[in-house]
Each structure stands twice: as structure tokens, then as C-alpha cells.
Design an enzyme around this catalytic site. Structure first.
Site, PDB file in Angstrom:
ATOM      1  CG  ASP A 264      -2.203   0.546   0.885  1.00 45.64           C
ATOM      2  OD1 ASP A 264      -2.273   1.924   0.533  1.00 45.64           O
ATOM      3  OD2 ASP A 264      -3.405   0.203   1.255  1.00 45.64           O
ATOM      4  CG  HIS A 298      -1.693   1.587  -3.204  1.00 53.41           C
ATOM      5  ND1 HIS A 298      -2.748   1.414  -2.580  1.00 53.41           N
ATOM      6  CD2 HIS A 298      -1.506   0.636  -3.907  1.00 53.41           C
ATOM      7  CE1 HIS A 298      -3.117   0.143  -2.674  1.00 53.41           C
ATOM      8  NE2 HIS A 298      -2.435  -0.172  -3.434  1.00 53.41           N
TER       9      HIS A 298
END
Length: 456
Positions: A264, A298
Site C-alpha cells: 500500500d 500505492h
């Protein structure tokens, strides 16, 4: 910001093995860790040495004036057994809730350190769900061949209790849990952050490898005078909520010479979410990020989306983002409130950025930029809403000396029409991308020597 100093740790030293621990990767060492920490604490603190071996354990709770030191070859492996992790009141993704106790934690402590050349492993595979789209066919078959359940096509969770908890949750926070038995029935869903330090002062994380966390990897919350130096925080690219570092409502922080490889966000700055975050009212402020590398993730450097307590006075310099979905990522949404201001970015090198080299998105809905683009999300950025305490504000952000070779889109600025982003300065920006920059709802944007070359 004041000078950040290392914690003061007494010279006392004890070996974990002196308290009955066996590093065979099987013997449970929870009691040995607790006894060793208690013994050191009674001496006024010192260094707890974890020697070479695999130390299988339940939760470890730190105390003040203690350095948890891992020798080269030492692996602390947290047990894959939910019964060892009691439910506690805590904060997760910026909201007050209940979760399982973190594998490694400390609350309201001073002068603590986690150091050495060893590894801390959270056994995250036991806890996390899995999206088929993020793994190979062979990996999917391996993961789903044992216990667990596929709740919808291409989405697997590790237990029926997890599925029940997720079905009742709003953004990972369960609803309608009206008894201890109800909470226990969804315990696997309440997966914890791996390293939770809450309200601590004078903190040092140095040299250690932190990996395979159940949820977020490193989570300092409301801490002050923090040094994160030369660590590696890593998770598999398929790790759901597998952020490498979430620095939340902290003050006076150095993050230097470290590497992050995440499922993430990589380096993420937060300060609470919506009404809970505004009620806490503690900004994340006075932070220097210098000389860091982010691989998968991300975002390389990220602010938000939980920034309701505010974020201010942040310097990011001399960093490299290699293969992240986004390079510099600023995200929020209506309902958050909070002010993000005085952010200075200088000297960023990026390669192979999957989507945007730089993005400001005030319409964040819980998805990565790649997922938003794949789903064709196109928010209405023309309709104004009333301005109140729930309106997020982004202002005074200076970005300079950025080079990016390869991005899906050069930049995206997507502000709110009722509260445009204000005072963004872009200087010496060179980006090679498939698509040009897009700008919506901003004012006082300054551009100097901004060069975007479109790939043919």
C-alpha cells in the site's frame, strides 16, 4: 523544529536466553520476552539482546528506557494464533475502534528503541485477505487451498469470522458489535498494525528489517521526538492495507536513509479521520524525510487521506521512488476537514511510476489511483458544497527539482470547487509520461521550468 535527539538508554544489558527463550522457531517465547523486559525495567532500563535464532512469540509490550536489540541472524516471528492477541481499544485508519493487540507495542513510554541487524516478522499472511488480481494463478491456488473462504469472485479471506466482520464494517471499522462475544466472533478481521507506538517520546527505530505485517507495518501515533534511521519496512505487493510507514499525529520526526517496499502506501503522513481526527486535534508536524527509497507501493510519499487533525511543516528531500503506483500523492475528501500546509519537496527521482508522478486528489474514495483509473471513476469536480469544518484545505506546497522517467500521467491536480488548492509552486520539474498534466480547482499555482515530454 528543534533538534531531534536519540533516546537515552542505560548501559544495562540482558540476554533473552537468560529468561528461558529458545530460538528454534517453534517454542513460544512470549513469557521470556515479558520477563526480560520486566527485569530490565526494574534495573532502570537498558538493552535486551535478541541473539541469532528464530524467536517464536506472542505480543511483546515495551517499557520505557529499553532498547530491543536484534543481533544479525535474529528473527522475531510473531505467532499465527489469534487467541494470543487480545482485543483492545485503539485507533485504526484514523478512527477509534477495537482491534487485536499489536505484535509489538508501547504506550505512553519514553526513551525506547528497536535496533540491530535482525528481522521482525508479523506473520501477516495469517491475517490478511487476498485479491486474485494481485497475485499469479499459482499463488492464488496456494493461498486458497487451505482454510478460508472466497466471499466474492476473486476475493479470499482467511476465515468465516473475517468474512462476518468485513460484511458489517464501514471502512474496516465494524458496526453493531454489541457484546464481547460479537467482537470475538470476528477477531481475525480485527488484524492489527505490527508495530504500534502510542503517545511515546524519544523513539529510535534503527537498522532493523520490519516485514510481513498483518495490517500497517510501522505506526507511530501521537509520538514526539522520533528517529527512523536506516530501516527496511517491507510487505508483499499483494498485502491489503500493507502500508510500510504511517506517521500519525506525531511531532519532530526524522525519517532518514531508509527503504520501504509496500503493498500500500510507502511513507504516509496522517492525523486522524473525520470527526474522530478533528476531536483529537493533533497535527502531524515538523517532519524531515531525507535520503529514502520507496519501491512498490500505492504512493512513494503520501499525505492523507486521514488528515483531519492537520499536517504541517514537512520537508521531503533527496528521495527516490522506483515502481510505485504514484510518486508524490496528496489525498483527501469532503468530510475530513483539516489543513495541510507548508509542505516542501526538493530533489525526487522517479522511474516506472504506474499512474501519476504527482497527484492532488480531493475525491479519495478508498481506492488506489490504479484502481480508480481501471474502474473509470470520474468525480464531479464542478458542483460546489458548503464550506464548514469538514472541508479539507491544502495550501502552501512547494515542489521542486523532480525528475521522472516513465509515468502514466505527468500530474493530476483535482481540488474542490468550494475550496481550491492554494499556493502550489512547481519548479524544475521534468517528467516523461504517457499523458499530460491535468489541473482542476486551484489558485495561485506557480510553474517555473516545468517540462513534460509525452511518450510516443
Amino acid at each position: 523544529m528543534p533538534q531531534v535527539t536519540a533516546p537515552s538508554i542505560p548501559s544495562n544489558q540482558v540476554m533473552l536466553t537468560a529468561y528461558g527463550a529458545v530460538g528454534d522457531g517453534e517454542t513460544l517465547c512470549t513469557e521470556a520476552f515479558a520477563k526480560a523486559i520486566d527485569a530490565l525495567s526494574k534495573k532502570g532500563g537498558g538493552r535486551l539482546v535478541v541473539p541469532r535464532g528464530i524467536w517464536h512469540t506472542g505480543p511483546i509490550v515495551l517499557k520505557s528506557n529499553i532498547d530491543l536489540h536484534l543481533d544479525m541472524g535474529a528473527v522475531i516471528l510473531f505467532a499465527a494464533d489469534e487467541t494470543l492477541y487480545p482485543l483492545i481499544n485503539t485507533s485504526f485508519e484514523g478512527l477509534d475502534t477495537r482491534r487485536c493487540q499489536s505484535p509489538l507495542s508501547g504506550t505512553n513510554l519514553h526513551d525506547i528503541a528497536i535496533t540491530g541487524q535482525g528481522v521482525i516478522d508479523g506473520n501477516g499472511r495469517y491475517w490478511r485477505p487476498l485479491k486474485k488480481s494481485k497475485v499469479t494463478e499459482a499463488q492464488w491456488k496456494e493461498f486458497t487451498s487451505g482454510k478460508g473462504v472466497e466471499t466474492k469472485k476473486g476475493y479470499w479471506v482467511p476465515s468465516e469470522g473475517y468474512a462476518k466482520g468485513e460484511a458489517s464494517a464501514n471502512m474496516n471499522v465494524p458496526q453493531g458489535m454489541d457484546s464481547p462475544e460479537a467482537w470475538e466472533s470476528i477477531k481475525r478481521f480485527l488484524r492489527p498494525v505490527m508495530v504500534s507506538l502510542v503517545g511515546c517520546k524519544n523513539v529510535l527505530l534503527q537498522d532493523v528489517i520490519f516485514q510481513n505485517s498483518p495490517a500497517w507495518n510501522l505506526h507511530p501515533l501521537m509520538c514526539e521526538n522520533v528517529i527512523i534511521d536506516h530501516v527496511l519496512a517491507r510487505n508483499p505487493a499483494y498485502a491489503q492495507n500493507g502500508d510500510a510507514l504511517d506517521l500519525e499525529s506525531c511531532k519532530n520526526v526524522l525519517i532518514v536513509d531508509s527503504k520501504f517496499d509496500a503493498g500500500d502506501d510507502g511513507i504516509c503522513i496522517k492525523s486522524g479521520k473525520d470527526a474522530d481526527g478533528r476531536k483529537r486535534g493533533i497535527p502531524c508536524e515538523n517532519v524531515v524525510v531525507d535520503g529514502c527509497t520507496v519501491f512498490a507501493g500505492h504512493g512513494g510519499f503520501v499525505v492523507g487521506s486521514e488528515m483531519s487533525g492537520g499536517v504541517k511543516n514537512i520537508m521531503v528531500r533527496n528521495c527516490q521512488f522506483l515502481g510505485t503506483d504514484v510518486g508524490l500523492r496528496f489525498k483527501s475528501t469532503r468530510g475530513r476537514g483539516g489543513i495541510v500546509e507548508n509542505i516542501y519537496v526538493d530533489g525526487i527521482s522517479m522511474t516506472d511510476i504506474k499512474t501519476d508522478a504527482i497527484t492532488f486528489n480531493m475525491y479519495y474514495g478508498g481506492k488506489s489511483v490504479a484502481e480508480m483509473l481501471a474502474d473509470g471513476d470520474n468525480p464531479d469536480n464542478n458542483s460546489k458544497m458548503p464550506v464548514d469544518e469538514t472541508t479539507p484545505i491544502f495550501r502552501n506546497i512547494d515542489i521542486r527539482n523532480v525528475v521522472c522517467n516513465g509515468a502514466g500521467r505527468a500530474m493530476e491536480f483535482n481540488g474542490l470547487p468550494e475550496m481550491p488548492m492554494d499556493g502550489i509552486s512547481l519548479t524544475n520539474i521534468n517528467i516523461i509520461a504517457k499523458k499530460d498534466a491535468e489541473f482542476h480547482n486551484y489558485k495561485n499555482l506557480k510553474k517555473e521550468n516545468v517540462n513534460i515530454k509525452l511518450e510516443k
